[in-house]
Design a protein around this motif. Structure first.
Motif, mmCIF file in Angstrom:
data_model
loop_
_atom_site.group_PDB
_atom_site.id
_atom_site.type_symbol
_atom_site.label_atom_id
_atom_site.label_comp_id
_atom_site.label_asym_id
_atom_site.label_seq_id
_atom_site.Cartn_x
_atom_site.Cartn_y
_atom_site.Cartn_z
ATOM 1 N N ASN A 1 2.840 -0.485 25.426
ATOM 2 C CA ASN A 1 2.159 -1.027 24.253
ATOM 3 C C ASN A 1 2.528 -0.310 22.946
ATOM 4 O OD1 ASN A 1 0.706 -2.823 25.921
ATOM 5 N ND2 ASN A 1 -0.822 -1.232 26.349
ATOM 6 N N PHE A 2 3.257 0.802 23.074
ATOM 7 C CA PHE A 2 3.603 1.576 21.883
ATOM 8 C C PHE A 2 5.013 2.126 22.051
ATOM 9 C CE2 PHE A 2 3.229 4.791 18.555
ATOM 10 C CZ PHE A 2 2.436 4.130 17.627
ATOM 11 N N ARG A 3 5.787 2.035 20.979
ATOM 12 C CA ARG A 3 7.175 2.488 21.031
ATOM 13 C C ARG A 3 7.254 3.995 21.246
ATOM 14 N NH1 ARG A 3 11.524 -0.799 18.538
ATOM 15 N NH2 ARG A 3 12.594 1.231 18.524
ATOM 16 N N GLN A 4 8.065 4.398 22.206
ATOM 17 C CA GLN A 4 8.202 5.818 22.503
ATOM 18 C C GLN A 4 8.822 6.575 21.337
ATOM 19 O OE1 GLN A 4 11.113 7.199 25.537
ATOM 20 N NE2 GLN A 4 9.323 8.120 26.553
ATOM 21 N N ASP A 5 9.852 5.971 20.688
ATOM 22 C CA ASP A 5 10.510 6.669 19.589
ATOM 23 C C ASP A 5 9.574 6.836 18.388
ATOM 24 O OD1 ASP A 5 10.492 3.966 19.126
ATOM 25 O OD2 ASP A 5 12.664 3.771 18.791
ATOM 26 N N LEU A 6 8.706 5.846 18.145
ATOM 27 C CA LEU A 6 7.734 5.978 17.057
ATOM 28 C C LEU A 6 6.700 7.042 17.389
ATOM 29 C CD1 LEU A 6 6.514 5.140 14.365
ATOM 30 C CD2 LEU A 6 5.318 3.283 15.539
ATOM 31 N N LEU B 1 0.810 -1.215 0.000
ATOM 32 C CA LEU B 1 0.000 0.000 0.000
ATOM 33 C C LEU B 1 0.844 1.266 0.000
ATOM 34 C CD1 LEU B 1 -2.782 -1.194 2.466
ATOM 35 C CD2 LEU B 1 -2.950 -0.944 -0.008
ATOM 36 N N PHE B 2 2.053 1.193 0.567
ATOM 37 C CA PHE B 2 2.943 2.360 0.496
ATOM 38 C C PHE B 2 3.307 2.672 -0.953
ATOM 39 C CE2 PHE B 2 3.525 2.307 5.041
ATOM 40 C CZ PHE B 2 3.959 3.585 5.344
ATOM 41 N N SER B 3 3.481 1.633 -1.754
ATOM 42 C CA SER B 3 3.793 1.849 -3.170
ATOM 43 C C SER B 3 2.600 2.418 -3.910
ATOM 44 C CB SER B 3 4.232 0.530 -3.820
ATOM 45 O OG SER B 3 5.442 0.068 -3.253
ATOM 46 N N PHE B 4 1.402 1.926 -3.584
ATOM 47 C CA PHE B 4 0.196 2.443 -4.223
ATOM 48 C C PHE B 4 -0.006 3.923 -3.909
ATOM 49 C CE2 PHE B 4 -1.432 -2.091 -4.127
ATOM 50 C CZ PHE B 4 -1.345 -2.265 -5.490
ATOM 51 N N ALA B 5 0.466 4.345 -2.717
ATOM 52 C CA ALA B 5 0.269 5.736 -2.286
ATOM 53 C C ALA B 5 1.353 6.666 -2.799
ATOM 54 C CB ALA B 5 0.217 5.794 -0.766
ATOM 55 N N SER B 6 2.213 6.185 -3.690
ATOM 56 C CA SER B 6 3.338 6.987 -4.181
ATOM 57 C C SER B 6 2.874 8.346 -4.708
ATOM 58 C CB SER B 6 4.073 6.225 -5.290
ATOM 59 O OG SER B 6 5.151 6.994 -5.782
ATOM 60 N N GLY B 7 3.509 9.394 -4.215
ATOM 61 C CA GLY B 7 3.149 10.747 -4.625
ATOM 62 C C GLY B 7 1.954 11.300 -3.887
ATOM 63 N N GLY B 8 1.354 10.486 -3.033
ATOM 64 C CA GLY B 8 0.154 10.913 -2.314
ATOM 65 C C GLY B 8 0.292 10.766 -0.809
ATOM 66 N N THR B 9 -0.781 10.305 -0.176
ATOM 67 C CA THR B 9 -0.845 10.210 1.279
ATOM 68 C C THR B 9 -1.319 8.825 1.686
ATOM 69 O OG1 THR B 9 -1.426 12.555 1.437
ATOM 70 C CG2 THR B 9 -1.871 11.196 3.367
ATOM 71 N N ILE B 10 -0.663 8.219 2.675
ATOM 72 C CA ILE B 10 -1.145 6.982 3.260
ATOM 73 C C ILE B 10 -1.659 7.308 4.663
ATOM 74 C CG2 ILE B 10 1.094 6.226 4.227
ATOM 75 C CD1 ILE B 10 0.161 3.330 3.432
ATOM 76 N N PHE B 11 -2.865 6.865 4.933
ATOM 77 C CA PHE B 11 -3.515 7.151 6.219
ATOM 78 C C PHE B 11 -3.545 5.874 7.045
ATOM 79 C CE2 PHE B 11 -7.750 7.431 8.494
ATOM 80 C CZ PHE B 11 -7.241 8.160 9.571
ATOM 81 N N LEU B 12 -2.749 5.840 8.109
ATOM 82 C CA LEU B 12 -2.663 4.664 8.975
ATOM 83 C C LEU B 12 -3.614 4.853 10.153
ATOM 84 C CD1 LEU B 12 1.233 4.230 8.940
ATOM 85 C CD2 LEU B 12 -0.472 3.089 7.483
ATOM 86 N N PRO C 1 1.116 -4.072 15.855
ATOM 87 C CA PRO C 1 2.029 -4.869 16.690
ATOM 88 C C PRO C 1 3.387 -4.183 16.848
ATOM 89 C CG PRO C 1 0.966 -6.232 15.016
ATOM 90 C CD PRO C 1 0.658 -4.809 14.668
ATOM 91 N N LEU C 2 4.065 -4.442 17.960
ATOM 92 C CA LEU C 2 5.344 -3.797 18.238
ATOM 93 C C LEU C 2 6.369 -4.062 17.137
ATOM 94 C CD1 LEU C 2 5.585 -4.390 22.097
ATOM 95 C CD2 LEU C 2 5.430 -2.176 20.937
ATOM 96 N N LYS C 3 6.384 -5.280 16.588
ATOM 97 C CA LYS C 3 7.335 -5.609 15.526
ATOM 98 C C LYS C 3 7.121 -4.696 14.321
ATOM 99 C CE LYS C 3 8.808 -9.318 12.426
ATOM 100 N NZ LYS C 3 8.571 -10.718 11.974
ATOM 101 N N MET C 4 5.863 -4.465 13.965
ATOM 102 C CA MET C 4 5.556 -3.599 12.819
ATOM 103 C C MET C 4 5.859 -2.137 13.138
ATOM 104 S SD MET C 4 4.808 -4.540 9.867
ATOM 105 C CE MET C 4 4.264 -2.907 9.404
ATOM 106 N N GLN C 5 5.733 -1.771 14.409
ATOM 107 C CA GLN C 5 6.071 -0.405 14.799
ATOM 108 C C GLN C 5 7.543 -0.119 14.516
ATOM 109 O OE1 GLN C 5 4.806 0.572 18.816
ATOM 110 N NE2 GLN C 5 2.928 -0.631 18.595
ATOM 111 N N THR C 6 8.389 -1.120 14.763
ATOM 112 C CA THR C 6 9.814 -0.966 14.489
ATOM 113 C C THR C 6 10.057 -0.767 12.994
ATOM 114 O OG1 THR C 6 10.332 -2.388 16.374
ATOM 115 C CG2 THR C 6 12.071 -2.053 14.745
ATOM 116 N N ALA C 7 9.376 -1.557 12.183
ATOM 117 C CA ALA C 7 9.536 -1.458 10.732
ATOM 118 C C ALA C 7 9.026 -0.108 10.223
ATOM 119 C CB ALA C 7 8.792 -2.600 10.053
ATOM 120 N N LEU C 8 7.909 0.368 10.787
ATOM 121 C CA LEU C 8 7.354 1.653 10.353
ATOM 122 C C LEU C 8 8.283 2.794 10.728
ATOM 123 C CD1 LEU C 8 5.085 3.382 9.172
ATOM 124 C CD2 LEU C 8 3.972 3.328 11.416
ATOM 125 N N LEU C 9 8.893 2.722 11.906
ATOM 126 C CA LEU C 9 9.826 3.765 12.326
ATOM 127 C C LEU C 9 10.973 3.869 11.329
ATOM 128 C CD1 LEU C 9 10.793 5.836 14.408
ATOM 129 C CD2 LEU C 9 11.927 3.954 15.625
#
Length: 464
Positions: free
Chosen positions: A309-314, A244-255, A262-270
């Motif tokens: 439950n949520f990464r402080q740095d993110l 979906l990040f690729s589909f949003a190229s040039g635009g906006t992704i709304f999470l 999940p915490l693992k995905m939070q790391t990847a998103l950061l």
């Protein structure tokens, strides 16, 4: 249902002064009396002593409201056909008369009167009639404007002119042109996605707006959905797929609902936010992206950080710019406008004739605290339209209460007394309606009457 306002408060928005009124009465004292009172409230108030004089004024200026005495020299008010039959420049009309003639009243209403007042009257009585007429006229104006907005595609307009919403709009206008990450916070149903869409529309970005509900995607699939995957990356991945990040190229992704990530995905998103690049699942190379990230949560993310439950740095990375949407109970003055908007929108979608709600309906809607916020309001309006049931009717019906015995009955009470106490609580909860109470108790009305006769030794058992 808990109320946020006292019923005695003025719950309808103040009437604007840009309203024109024409008073037609052959008594100079009455013209002067009404003119002084109405001029304090409305921009233009004119007077005339006859239908002929009034028609000359009306030919030069449109009036929203005509206050007309029925008995006038020359033509009577009911015979003023130029005003009564003018559909293109239709005015609301309040007829006045000093003669208690029911036939005249019926004739006035048939002629198209919006209201009918007997002389002499209290000023308050007239002002209430005027307010009712002007509210109806303003509602028609608002509906025309909303119909135009819907026709030209402004369905994503943020509705509301209360101070909390005006501040939200000001923040949106300031931050929309930037590429900064934005965090939108607010209770469920407050319209977080609508704010995100508005940010995108005002950003000038040419790419698409891509909404993602992080809580609706299985955790094990979320990384692949967002970043894509290569062929063979996991069982069932027969080919490569863009995320979906690729589909949003040039635009906006709304999470949306990012607090569910999940915490693992939070790391990847950061990492994505810091590197401005994604790595598809199973891929070896990172792919640069040009995507603006807008996130939203109905949870308090600062508290989620404290709870682990949520990464402080993110959280700090997302919270560069923060927009907090107020709950509907904190901007009750917007409810009338929202109601008109949803009524117009839903009537069109459902293919039914547009409904005009009464003053009482709008009052009741503003008194309720709306725990489900705008989403709950829209759902109620849709139910009301489909069922043909005005909103006020929901609050007129006896509220079915779950009756729970308080417990702690004295141990010496016999079973008969416990039964009697419980039954009477159920009947009281239904406002004395024994038929409704019997249904809840799972017995017939006849059985309940028999019990009452037994307990009260022949006393009256009347009731619904």
């Amino acid at each position: 249902m808990s109320n946020t306002m006292s019923p005695s408060e003025n719950l309808i928005k103040p009437l604007p002064s840009a309203v024109s009124v024409l008073i037609v009465d052959d008594e100079p004292g009455m013209r002067s009396f009404l003119s002084k009172a109405l001029s304090k409230k409305f921009a233009l108030v004119e007077t005339a002593s006859s239908v002929e004089e009034a028609e000359q004024l009306r030919s030069r200026c449109h009036f929203d409201l005509l206050i007309v005495d029925i008995r006038l020299p020359g033509r009577s008010g009911i015979e003023w056909h130029e005003a009564l039959d003018d559909q293109e420049r239709r005015s609301d009309i309040i007829f006045m008369t000093g003669y208690a003639d029911i036939e005249v009243a019926i004739a006035a209403l048939r002629a198209g009167a919006s209201d009918f007042i007997m002389k002499p009257f209290h000023l308050e009585q007239m002002m209430k009639a005027v307010d009712r007429c002007i509210e109806r006229r303003l509602l028609k104006r608002e509906n025309l404007m909303l119909r135009r907005d819907v026709a030209i595609g402004y369905a994503s307009t943020i509705i509301g002119n209360s101070e909390p919403m005006m501040e939200v709009k000001r923040v949106i206008e300031r931050v929309a042109p930037t590429n900064a990450v934005v965090l939108i916070q607010g209770e469920s149903g407050t319209g977080k996605e609508l704010v995100a869409r508005q940010l995108h529309q005002l950003s000038g970005r040419q790419g698409p707006f891509v909404p993602v509900n992080c809580g609706a995607i299985a955790p094990e699939l979320l990384e692949s959905e967002l970043f894509g995957h290569t062929a063979g990356a996991f069982t069932g991945a027969k080919g490569s797929r863009e995320g979906l990040f690729s589909f949003a190229s040039g635009g906006t992704i709304f999470l949306d609902e990012i607090g569910e990530m999940p915490l693992k995905m939070q790391t990847a998103l950061l990492r994505v936010l810091e590197q401005r690049a994604i790595r598809p699942v199973g891929g070896e190379k990172e792919v640069a992206i040009d995507v603006r990230v807008v996130a939203a949560s109905n949870r308090n993310l600062a508290e989620e950080v404290e709870a682990g439950n949520f990464r402080q740095d993110l959280y700090y990375r997302l919270n560069v710019l923060d927009i907090t949407i107020p709950p509907l109970r904190d901007r009750a003055e917007d409810i009338v406008e929202l109601t008109h908007y949803f009524t117009l929108q839903l009537s069109s979608e459902l293919g039914v004739r547009e409904v005009v709600w009464s003053h009482e309906d709008l009052q009741k809607l503003q008194q309720y605290d709306w725990p489900g916020n705008i989403r709950e309001l829209r759902n109620m309006i849709e139910r009301c339209i489909l069922l043909g049931k005005p909103p006020a009717e929901y609050w007129k019906q006896p509220v079915r209460q779950e009756v729970v015995a308080e417990g702690g009955y004295p141990l010496e009470w016999p079973l008969k007394e416990v039964e009697k106490s419980h039954v009477m609580k159920v009947v009281d909860a239904h406002g004395g309606n024994k038929s409704a109470a019997a249904r809840d108790l799972g017995v017939s009305r006849k059985t309940l009457d028999r019990k009452y006769k037994e307990w009260f030794d022949g006393e009256s058992v009347d009731g619904e």
